[in-house]
Design an enzyme around this catalytic site. Structure first.
Site, PDB file in Angstrom:
ATOM      1  N   GLU A  28       3.260  11.037  -6.700  1.00 33.33           N
ATOM      2  CA  GLU A  28       2.759  10.611  -7.998  1.00 33.33           C
ATOM      3  C   GLU A  28       2.096  11.794  -8.704  1.00 33.33           C
ATOM      4  O   GLU A  28       1.070  12.301  -8.234  1.00 33.33           O
ATOM      5  CB  GLU A  28       1.769   9.460  -7.852  1.00 33.33           C
TER       6      GLU A  28
ATOM      7  N   GLU B  43       0.445   4.224  -1.741  1.00 29.38           N
ATOM      8  CA  GLU B  43       0.068   3.110  -2.613  1.00 29.38           C
ATOM      9  C   GLU B  43      -0.654   2.020  -1.827  1.00 29.38           C
ATOM     10  O   GLU B  43      -1.676   1.475  -2.280  1.00 29.38           O
ATOM     11  CB  GLU B  43       1.318   2.553  -3.292  1.00 29.38           C
TER      12      GLU B  43
ATOM     13  N   ASP C 163       6.696   8.124   1.399  1.00 28.82           N
ATOM     14  CA  ASP C 163       5.311   8.570   1.313  1.00 28.82           C
ATOM     15  C   ASP C 163       4.573   7.902   0.153  1.00 28.82           C
ATOM     16  O   ASP C 163       3.390   7.605   0.246  1.00 28.82           O
ATOM     17  CB  ASP C 163       5.258  10.093   1.153  1.00 28.82           C
ATOM     18  N   GLY C 164       5.287   7.661  -0.948  1.00 33.95           N
ATOM     19  CA  GLY C 164       4.654   7.011  -2.092  1.00 33.95           C
ATOM     20  C   GLY C 164       4.222   5.590  -1.782  1.00 33.95           C
ATOM     21  O   GLY C 164       3.139   5.159  -2.181  1.00 33.95           O
ATOM     22  N   THR C 165       5.068   4.847  -1.064  1.00 28.94           N
ATOM     23  CA  THR C 165       4.715   3.478  -0.686  1.00 28.94           C
ATOM     24  C   THR C 165       3.532   3.472   0.271  1.00 28.94           C
ATOM     25  O   THR C 165       2.598   2.667   0.124  1.00 28.94           O
ATOM     26  CB  THR C 165       5.921   2.781  -0.036  1.00 28.94           C
ATOM     27  N   LEU C 166       3.551   4.373   1.260  1.00 29.71           N
ATOM     28  CA  LEU C 166       2.414   4.489   2.173  1.00 29.71           C
ATOM     29  C   LEU C 166       1.136   4.766   1.409  1.00 29.71           C
ATOM     30  O   LEU C 166       0.101   4.120   1.640  1.00 29.71           O
ATOM     31  CB  LEU C 166       2.662   5.609   3.185  1.00 29.71           C
TER      32      LEU C 166
END
Length: 332
Positions: free
Chosen positions: A280, A71, A66-69
């Protein structure tokens, strides 16, 4: 016919994923011009997306959790161009929990995820914009605060690697005896709530923290964020835990939650509050969270449960002078 140009932005933690490597090679063999960039530190995704836009890439694919998405979506969102002039967005789920992918029914296998991107037209979807400390942040899935955020932040990376989403549950159980409520005022158009809460969800998507469905009715193309407040439980703890054991987590949440659907909310807390934006953490005592309609175009499966409006007829431009709709209250 011109070959489609894709840019895969891969979280460095998954750089050795063999199924992904094989899926990339197979896609290239089918004629897709696919290049790969690996992120190792803050700012990499933004630089790679900017390069992709400058080079006229058709689709940017986030490979990670989810963090990569978030970002990659963030980097697209804060561009000046409208969504129609930017590359479309695809997702290959490679994270621990993959909450957005799970709710959207995006397949886990890299080859199946690539096939979805290749075969499906991109849909215009909303994002959340969060303003705090004079700075703007974006969130693709869900912003959460309180107990759920503490669990997500404090879950050990090694435990997540071994147990996946189950790690969040184990950490949550360990924290049950030390939940401290947060005092806040939360208001939106026609909505005003004050008090102590133990969990807060601001959903574009539905779940976070390895399957915690804080906003179970959220959709990503309605121009509204889904707000869920779980007040301090006090005397309702026994009944809520009983419901959790007999009927499941969603029924227990329904018993105590305050919910609304709103175009924006403002949050003021008496102590520093941490919102978890797709992994984040962001700490402040005041936030403004707004749903920005149709900010990116994303490849999603047919019948995706996160889509409410086929074809997304919402306007790309928002009339700032038009009266805001009142909140859509969801009975709990």
């Amino acid at each position: 016919m011109k070959a489609p140009r894709w840019r895969l932005i891969l979280n460095g933690k998954s750089a050795g994923d063999e199924p992904l490597r094989g899926a990339v090679q197979a896609l290239r063999a089918r004629g897709v011009a696919l290049s790969v960039r690996v992120t190792w530190e803050a700012g990499d995704a933004e630089r790679y997306v900017a390069q992709a836009i400058a080079e006229g890439v058709d689709t940017v694919v986030a490979a990670g959790g989810d963090g990569t998405l978030s970002e990659v979506a963030t980097t697209l969102a804060h561009r000046d161009e409208c969504a129609d002039d930017l590359p479309s967005l695809g997702l290959v789920p490679l994270g621990t929990a993959n909450d957005f992918a799970a709710a959207a029914l995006i397949p886990d296998a890299p080859d199946a995820a690539f096939e979805l991107i290749h075969a499906s037209a991109a849909q215009a979807v909303d994002l959340l914009r969060i303003d705090a400390h004079g700075q703007t942040h974006w969130c693709a899935n869900l912003a959460s605060g309180g107990f759920g955020t503490q669990v997500t932040v404090e879950t050990d990376d090694g435990l997540k690697k071994m147990l996946g989403g189950l790690a969040y549950l184990i950490t949550g159980i360990a924290k049950l005896g030390r939940i401290e409520p947060i005092t806040a005022r939360i208001r939106g158009n026609g909505f005003d709530w004050s008090g102590d809460f133990i969990a807060l969800g601001l959903g574009n998507g539905r779940q976070a923290g390895g399957g915690q469905a804080l906003c179970p009715d959220a959709v990503i193309d309605d121009g509204l964020l889904d707000l869920t407040i779980v007040p301090e439980l006090s005397g309702e703890v026994g009944a809520t835990v009983g419901t959790l054991l007999t009927e499941g987590r969603n029924a227990a949440l329904d018993r105590v939650a305050v919910r609304a659907q709103l175009p924006w909310v403002e949050i003021e807390s008496t102590q520093p509050l941490t919102l978890n934006l797709d992994g984040e953490p962001l700490e402040a005592t005041a936030f403004r969270v707004e749903c920005v309609p149709r900010r990116v175009r994303m490849h999603l499966p047919p019948g995706c449960p996160l889509l409410a409006v086929p074809g997304n007829p919402l306007p790309l431009a928002v009339d700032d002078d038009a009266p805001e709709p009142g909140p859509v209250m969801v009975p709990a």
